[in-house]
Write an enzyme that holds these catalytic residues in place. Structure first.
Site, PDB file in Angstrom:
ATOM      1  N   SER A   1       0.811  -1.210   0.000  1.00  0.00           N
ATOM      2  CA  SER A   1       0.000   0.000   0.000  1.00  0.00           C
ATOM      3  C   SER A   1       0.851   1.270   0.000  1.00  0.00           C
ATOM      4  O   SER A   1       1.711   1.422  -0.860  1.00  0.00           O
ATOM      5  CB  SER A   1      -0.965  -0.043   1.177  1.00  0.00           C
ATOM      6  OG  SER A   1      -2.059   0.796   0.901  1.00  0.00           O
TER       7      SER A   1
ATOM      8  N   HIS B   1      -7.666  -5.495   0.022  1.00  0.00           N
ATOM      9  CA  HIS B   1      -6.451  -4.735   0.275  1.00  0.00           C
ATOM     10  C   HIS B   1      -5.677  -5.310   1.467  1.00  0.00           C
ATOM     11  O   HIS B   1      -6.077  -5.129   2.612  1.00  0.00           O
ATOM     12  CB  HIS B   1      -6.865  -3.287   0.558  1.00  0.00           C
ATOM     13  CG  HIS B   1      -5.738  -2.320   0.587  1.00  0.00           C
ATOM     14  ND1 HIS B   1      -4.966  -2.054  -0.524  1.00  0.00           N
ATOM     15  CD2 HIS B   1      -5.231  -1.556   1.594  1.00  0.00           C
ATOM     16  CE1 HIS B   1      -4.052  -1.156  -0.204  1.00  0.00           C
ATOM     17  NE2 HIS B   1      -4.188  -0.843   1.075  1.00  0.00           N
TER      18      HIS B   1
HETATM   19  C1  GTR Z   1      -5.326   4.726   1.872  1.00  0.00           C
HETATM   20  C2  GTR Z   1      -4.720   5.491   0.735  1.00  0.00           C
HETATM   21  C3  GTR Z   1      -4.067   4.548  -0.229  1.00  0.00           C
HETATM   22  C4  GTR Z   1      -3.203   3.529   0.454  1.00  0.00           C
HETATM   23  C5  GTR Z   1      -3.823   3.010   1.733  1.00  0.00           C
HETATM   24  C6  GTR Z   1      -2.887   2.236   2.654  1.00  0.00           C
HETATM   25  O1  GTR Z   1      -5.940   5.537   2.794  1.00  0.00           O
HETATM   26  O2  GTR Z   1      -5.755   6.196   0.113  1.00  0.00           O
HETATM   27  O3  GTR Z   1      -3.328   5.291  -1.191  1.00  0.00           O
HETATM   28  O4  GTR Z   1      -1.946   4.055   0.685  1.00  0.00           O
HETATM   29  O5  GTR Z   1      -4.315   4.035   2.508  1.00  0.00           O
HETATM   30  O6  GTR Z   1      -1.739   2.632   2.858  1.00  0.00           O
HETATM   31  O7  GTR Z   1      -3.367   1.230   3.204  1.00  0.00           O
END
Ligand code: GTR
Length: 408
Positions: A248, A389
């Site tokens: 991420s 995610h």
């Molecule tokens: C979110 C962000 C993403 C990603 C994610 C993470 O809030 O929008 O770009 O970086 O966090 O790091 O899990």
């Protein structure tokens, strides 16, 4: 992982493929002088141009002349995993002004092995429940699920991210892993982001325009490079086969580290999304406008001027991935992680492939997005996993497979 789900989701985010605008990607293999890039030598100068553009417009420029860390042992190696591995804690320190605690696991033999180098979200003590691991005292994003109270880790924090760090698997595949808490480098909040290595840059970036100065991603990336240097001075680690890895926002940092520092033999982007592996011009899921307003401290200030006018950006993320060539690149998405735009991550990877071809190296080799859980490619690998995610044991299995096939 409550806190990593606090996506500053844009209410109007586009998840409709039919509403992706028509776009033209800026070329990889055409120089600023409009000449086609056809040789490895010509690629070196094109590479320098692109690197400069990503510094100036996106991540900010890494200050020149930063010091190299001194390293010291925090404890002696301890046999863990039923005697199959050594665990050791180290400290990296700069000018007595900043420091990072590093945790290393390596197989318990004398041969040097490839080493995964990656930052973690909640401290080294969260990676493994082992009570001998130093409990971080640094500022953290509050997360009840991860035992973080009033921005500090508590004993309840131990081992809370262990699922994301399958150390047993890495050791079983004869690799090592080195990790550090990302907030040691730059705490992930605009109010406290300078409480890490930022002061090291004071007086060293006077000639960099303010709008082009680095943000947190640049600092995390620099820290990853410093960890690679340190790996070369630690027993059992083959720094020549070091793999930079991140999930991420830390996947964005891993990519930026891997493109700037060609000492990394392999680069892993796990669900890095917007500002990572995903094409900005698709306007699918997270956008440049959204990310720069939710996380103003991540990138350089210039990037925020491209919100809503992504087509005016001089770069897009396929060019970033291309800068890993001809080294090993593994990009991973997850099917339900629409915020990160899986298709945009694949398309960027596929568009970058021509630079591996230029080098006569087998890269991705496919033009169609593969099916779920069916990894494809050679020196460029891509997979899209079932689920959302996250970085899972399945993802690590694929990265280890890439190491075995492409890095041995
Ligand atoms: C979110 C962000 C993403 C990603 C994610 C993470 O809030 O929008 O770009 O970086 O966090 O790091 O899990």
């Amino acid at each position: 992982f409550a806190s990593s789900r606090i996506h500053a989701q844009e209410p109007e985010a586009n998840y409709d493929e039919a509403r992706v605008p028509a776009y033209t990607l800026p070329p990889i293999l055409v120089g600023a002088d409009r000449a086609a890039v056809r040789t490895k030598v010509a690629w070196r100068s094109r590479r320098a141009e692109l690197l400069d553009l990503f510094g100036a417009h996106m991540y900010g420029r890494t200050p020149p002349g930063l010091p190299t860390a001194t390293i010291s042992e925090v404890d002696a190696p301890v046999a863990v995993l039923d005697g199959r591995a050594w665990r050791q804690q180290w400290r990296l320190e700069w000018e007595g002004r900043a420091s990072v605690d590093v945790l290393v696991y390596r197989p318990r033999h004398d041969r040097q092995v490839p080493v995964f180098i990656g930052l973690n979200y909640f401290g080294n003590h969260a990676v493994d429940p082992d009570p001998a691991i130093r409990l971080s005292t640094r500022w953290m994003r509050t997360s009840e699920a991860n035992g973080i109270v009033n921005h500090r880790a508590t004993e309840a924090s131990r081992g809370t991210v262990a699922r994301r760090w399958p150390i047993d698997l890495v050791i079983a595949r004869d690799c090592a892993v080195m990790t550090a808490y990302y907030g040691d480098l730059a705490p992930d909040d605009p109010a406290v982001v300078r409480q890490g290595i930022a002061p090291l840059a004071d007086g060293r970036q006077d000639r960099i325009p303010e709008a082009e100065r680095w943000g947190a991603i640049g600092m995390w990336a620099w820290g990853l490079s410093q960890m690679r240097h340190a790996a070369g001075r630690m027993p059992g680690l083959d720094a020549g086969r070091s793999i930079v890895i991140g999930h991420s926002r830390l996947g964005k940092a891993a990519l930026w580290a891997g493109v700037q520092d060609e000492g990394f033999a392999m680069v892993v982007s796990n669900d890095s999304g917007c500002g990572g592996a995903a094409l900005s011009r698709r306007i699918y899921g997270e956008t440049i406008g959204g990310i720069t307003s939710s996380f103003p401290h991540w990138f350089c200030r210039t990037l925020s001027t491209y919100g809503g006018r992504e087509s005016a950006m001089p770069v897009d993320q396929h060019q970033l991935l291309a800068l890993v060539a001809p080294r090993v690149l593994h990009v991973a998405s997850a099917i339900d992680d629409r915020w990160a735009d899986p298709r945009g991550e694949f398309l960027a990877t596929q568009a970058a492939d021509e630079v591996w071809r230029l080098h006569g190296v087998n890269g991705l080799g496919v033009t169609e997005m593969p099916r779920v859980d069916k990894p494809v490619g050679a020196h460029v690998r891509y997979h899209i996993r079932t689920g959302g995610h996250d970085i899972t044991r399945y993802d690590w299995e694929q990265y280890l497979e890439t190491v075995t096939r492409e890095l041995r």
